[in-house]
Write a protein that holds these residues in place. Structure first.
Motif, mmCIF file in Angstrom:
data_model
loop_
_atom_site.group_PDB
_atom_site.id
_atom_site.type_symbol
_atom_site.label_atom_id
_atom_site.label_comp_id
_atom_site.label_asym_id
_atom_site.label_seq_id
_atom_site.Cartn_x
_atom_site.Cartn_y
_atom_site.Cartn_z
ATOM 1 N N VAL A 144 40.142 -23.802 63.071
ATOM 2 C CA VAL A 144 40.335 -23.566 61.939
ATOM 3 C C VAL A 144 39.511 -22.130 62.252
ATOM 4 C CG1 VAL A 144 39.118 -23.834 59.833
ATOM 5 C CG2 VAL A 144 40.829 -25.445 61.070
ATOM 6 N N LEU A 145 38.896 -21.457 62.321
ATOM 7 C CA LEU A 145 37.614 -20.331 62.082
ATOM 8 C C LEU A 145 38.957 -18.927 62.316
ATOM 9 C CD1 LEU A 145 34.041 -21.263 62.564
ATOM 10 C CD2 LEU A 145 34.932 -20.040 60.754
ATOM 11 N N ASN A 146 39.168 -19.793 63.753
ATOM 12 C CA ASN A 146 39.835 -18.535 64.410
ATOM 13 C C ASN A 146 41.480 -18.371 63.764
ATOM 14 O OD1 ASN A 146 40.101 -17.332 67.280
ATOM 15 N ND2 ASN A 146 38.639 -18.793 66.890
ATOM 16 N N ALA A 147 41.925 -19.334 63.537
ATOM 17 C CA ALA A 147 43.252 -18.974 62.602
ATOM 18 C C ALA A 147 43.039 -18.835 60.995
ATOM 19 C CB ALA A 147 43.677 -20.807 61.523
ATOM 20 N N PRO A 198 34.949 -20.173 82.220
ATOM 21 C CA PRO A 198 35.232 -20.173 81.236
ATOM 22 C C PRO A 198 35.236 -19.128 80.047
ATOM 23 C CG PRO A 198 33.922 -22.360 81.383
ATOM 24 C CD PRO A 198 33.991 -21.333 82.387
ATOM 25 N N VAL A 199 36.490 -18.919 78.620
ATOM 26 C CA VAL A 199 35.890 -18.085 78.241
ATOM 27 C C VAL A 199 35.112 -18.767 76.687
ATOM 28 C CG1 VAL A 199 36.729 -16.118 76.484
ATOM 29 C CG2 VAL A 199 37.563 -16.318 79.409
ATOM 30 N N PHE A 200 33.931 -18.476 76.520
ATOM 31 C CA PHE A 200 32.673 -18.763 75.581
ATOM 32 C C PHE A 200 32.796 -17.727 74.215
ATOM 33 C CE2 PHE A 200 31.688 -22.047 78.945
ATOM 34 C CZ PHE A 200 32.161 -22.730 79.071
ATOM 35 N N ASN A 201 33.385 -16.877 74.262
ATOM 36 C CA ASN A 201 32.768 -16.290 73.016
ATOM 37 C C ASN A 201 34.320 -16.745 71.594
ATOM 38 O OD1 ASN A 201 35.822 -15.244 74.016
ATOM 39 N ND2 ASN A 201 34.966 -12.963 74.687
ATOM 40 N N ASN A 202 35.050 -16.881 72.070
ATOM 41 C CA ASN A 202 36.289 -17.088 70.776
ATOM 42 C C ASN A 202 35.679 -15.577 70.133
ATOM 43 O OD1 ASN A 202 37.908 -20.318 71.253
ATOM 44 N ND2 ASN A 202 35.196 -20.279 72.560
ATOM 45 N N THR A 203 35.645 -14.736 70.325
ATOM 46 C CA THR A 203 35.045 -13.633 68.969
ATOM 47 C C THR A 203 37.025 -14.337 67.935
ATOM 48 O OG1 THR A 203 35.246 -12.278 71.352
ATOM 49 C CG2 THR A 203 35.536 -11.032 69.729
ATOM 50 N N LEU A 204 36.289 -13.525 66.689
ATOM 51 C CA LEU A 204 36.344 -13.882 65.609
ATOM 52 C C LEU A 204 37.582 -12.343 65.347
ATOM 53 C CD1 LEU A 204 34.975 -16.415 63.563
ATOM 54 C CD2 LEU A 204 36.670 -16.947 65.363
ATOM 55 N N LYS A 205 38.485 -12.952 64.748
ATOM 56 C CA LYS A 205 39.428 -11.046 64.283
ATOM 57 C C LYS A 205 38.276 -10.426 63.684
ATOM 58 C CE LYS A 205 42.567 -11.006 67.790
ATOM 59 N NZ LYS A 205 42.939 -9.927 68.016
ATOM 60 N N SER A 206 37.664 -11.593 62.288
ATOM 61 C CA SER A 206 37.240 -11.192 61.110
ATOM 62 C C SER A 206 36.256 -11.878 61.163
ATOM 63 C CB SER A 206 37.812 -11.327 59.971
ATOM 64 O OG SER A 206 36.453 -11.435 58.848
ATOM 65 N N PRO A 207 34.406 -11.540 62.666
ATOM 66 C CA PRO A 207 33.782 -12.517 61.472
ATOM 67 C C PRO A 207 33.108 -12.677 60.848
ATOM 68 C CG PRO A 207 34.128 -10.579 63.737
ATOM 69 C CD PRO A 207 34.487 -10.585 62.310
ATOM 70 N N SER A 208 33.071 -12.051 59.484
ATOM 71 C CA SER A 208 32.603 -13.052 58.100
ATOM 72 C C SER A 208 33.291 -13.926 57.535
ATOM 73 C CB SER A 208 32.428 -11.329 57.430
ATOM 74 O OG SER A 208 33.976 -10.790 57.062
ATOM 75 N N ARG A 212 42.414 -15.051 61.461
ATOM 76 C CA ARG A 212 43.545 -14.106 61.840
ATOM 77 C C ARG A 212 44.647 -14.126 60.531
ATOM 78 N NH1 ARG A 212 41.830 -15.646 66.377
ATOM 79 N NH2 ARG A 212 42.271 -14.753 68.361
ATOM 80 N N ASN A 213 44.281 -14.202 59.069
ATOM 81 C CA ASN A 213 45.441 -14.719 58.198
ATOM 82 C C ASN A 213 46.278 -15.364 57.721
ATOM 83 O OD1 ASN A 213 43.512 -12.417 56.680
ATOM 84 N ND2 ASN A 213 44.746 -11.327 57.703
ATOM 85 N N PHE A 214 46.104 -17.081 58.838
ATOM 86 C CA PHE A 214 46.292 -18.256 58.902
ATOM 87 C C PHE A 214 45.999 -19.234 57.908
ATOM 88 C CE2 PHE A 214 47.571 -16.277 62.199
ATOM 89 C CZ PHE A 214 48.439 -17.092 63.173
ATOM 90 N N ALA A 215 47.283 -19.321 56.457
ATOM 91 C CA ALA A 215 46.316 -20.506 55.891
ATOM 92 C C ALA A 215 46.496 -21.091 56.153
ATOM 93 C CB ALA A 215 47.572 -20.328 54.505
ATOM 94 N N VAL A 216 45.726 -22.277 56.607
ATOM 95 C CA VAL A 216 45.279 -23.534 57.165
ATOM 96 C C VAL A 216 45.972 -25.362 56.382
ATOM 97 C CG1 VAL A 216 43.953 -25.473 59.014
ATOM 98 C CG2 VAL A 216 44.215 -22.594 58.771
ATOM 99 N N LEU A 217 46.366 -25.994 56.252
ATOM 100 C CA LEU A 217 46.516 -27.178 56.515
ATOM 101 C C LEU A 217 46.717 -28.261 57.633
ATOM 102 C CD1 LEU A 217 47.622 -29.076 54.428
ATOM 103 C CD2 LEU A 217 49.448 -28.651 54.500
ATOM 104 N N LYS A 240 49.412 -14.842 55.610
ATOM 105 C CA LYS A 240 50.584 -13.880 57.048
ATOM 106 C C LYS A 240 50.978 -15.451 57.373
ATOM 107 C CE LYS A 240 48.198 -12.529 61.602
ATOM 108 N NZ LYS A 240 47.887 -11.325 62.297
ATOM 109 N N ALA A 241 50.546 -16.542 57.630
ATOM 110 C CA ALA A 241 51.413 -17.227 58.193
ATOM 111 C C ALA A 241 50.534 -18.670 57.464
ATOM 112 C CB ALA A 241 51.873 -17.853 59.411
#
Length: 345
Positions: free
Chosen positions: A119-122, A49-59, A125-130, A83-84
């Protein structure tokens, strides 16, 4: 091969063609077998399985806002350039506080590993999360459906995000809920996770029903069959539908350290050794049972393993459920999930 042949092969290169040919054949076979093993490993997500879950913006930093309306919690966070908008509906016994780490702005948050990674992945990627907590243990489909719709619409308007695409993710009970809410609201696309959706009123499903991605665990064969039926039904209505299957996988020594904040490598190794001794995990690292069916607290006490925070036992159980691959929220498919959302803006 005889002793004389072994003596010849011990030399760097022998000019005897009778020895060179078998050696070359053996090397070719070895290379071919190695290639096939690697190819099979890449094609079988259950073994790797892929475990890295690389974030588009690590910071990216978690900095949620917690609000309460009529006794119901809802938590949100908006990145600098959204953006969404992503609305998330949790499963039974879940709540909004599972999706963010504990912080000065959310003292009651506990950041379960899969929820927080989604949530971190969202956010990266510049998704607002609710995320809104359900009124009861699981979601209902009457008054609560209306209340959640109004809460989302009011929040989007108040935050001036109404021009952005709205997408939805629901897991388990939340998957049923999002499939129904999508009839009432204009989602650009939705993800129904570990649930077949609630499509009993087929006449209400029209061509404008949002594109739907099913992320499920086929080990649950009963649910898998209903998902396949609903996929065919939605496609028959002209709806864009896809599915992603998530398989079981073996637990490795560093698994808990990689997945759970607050567990170090030494503790991760001890946990796996303990679970093997208890028979929770077989010799190949695969879970024998769902984590919910195990006495993890008793096992930890017996094995004299102390976690930094007693609440981390829930985190351990979630990751054991994930490895068992039967019914658990998962962030492992985040890349494909957000590609799905983005492809339907």
């Amino acid at each position: 091969m005889n002793r004389k042949g072994n003596n010849k092969l011990s030399k760097p290169w022998d000019h005897d063609r009778g020895v060179q040919v078998p050696l070359l054949i053996a090397i070719c076979i070895l290379v071919l077998v190695s290639f096939l093993i690697l190819l099979n490993k890449d094609e079988n997500p259950s073994s790797s399985p892929v475990f890295n879950n690389t974030l588009k913006s690590p910071s990216v930093i978690m900095n949620p806002t917690l609000e309460t309306t009529n006794g119901t919690d809802f938590i949100w966070q908006i990145p600098d350039s959204p953006k969404a908008v992503l609305f998330i509906a949790h499963g039974c016994n879940g709540e909004a506080t599972n999706f963010w780490d504990k912080s000065p702005t959310c003292e009651t948050c506990i950041g379960l590993p899969e929820e927080r990674l989604i949530v971190l992945n969202a956010l990266s990627r510049n998704f607002a999360v609710l995320v809104i907590s359900s009124a009861g243990r699981c979601w209902s489909f009457g008054e609560e459906r209306v209340t959640v719709k109004e809460t989302i619409q009011n929040w989007v308007t108040n935050q001036k995000l109404e021009k952005l695409p709205l997408v939805g993710l629901g897991a388990s009970s939340g998957g049923y809920f999002i499939s129904v809410l999508a009839i009432d609201m204009k989602f650009s696309s939705i993800v129904i996770m570990i649930a077949e959706g609630k499509f009993s009123q087929l006449d209400m499903i029209k061509e404008d029903y949002p594109p739907s991605l099913f992320i499920h665990m086929p080990k649950d064969e009963y649910r898998k069959e209903y998902i396949r039926l609903n996929i065919r039904m939605l496609r028959g209505k002209g709806v864009d539908v896809e599915e992603i299957e998530c398989l079981e996988f073996p637990i490795e020594p560093d698994y808990f350290a990689r997945r759970i904040r607050g567990i170090d490598m030494n503790t991760s190794i001890k946990l796996l050794d303990l679970f093997r001794d208890k028979g929770f995990v077989d010799g190949n690292g695969y879970m024998r049972k769902d984590g919910r069916a195990l006495d993890l607290k008793g096992a930890l006490e017996e094995g004299k393993i102390e976690l930094k925070d007693k609440k981390l036992i829930r985190h351990v159980q979630e990751e054991m459920n994930l490895a068992f691959g039967y019914h658990e929220m998962t962030s492992l498919q985040s890349e494909k999930m957000f590609q799905w959302f983005e492809s339907h803006f």
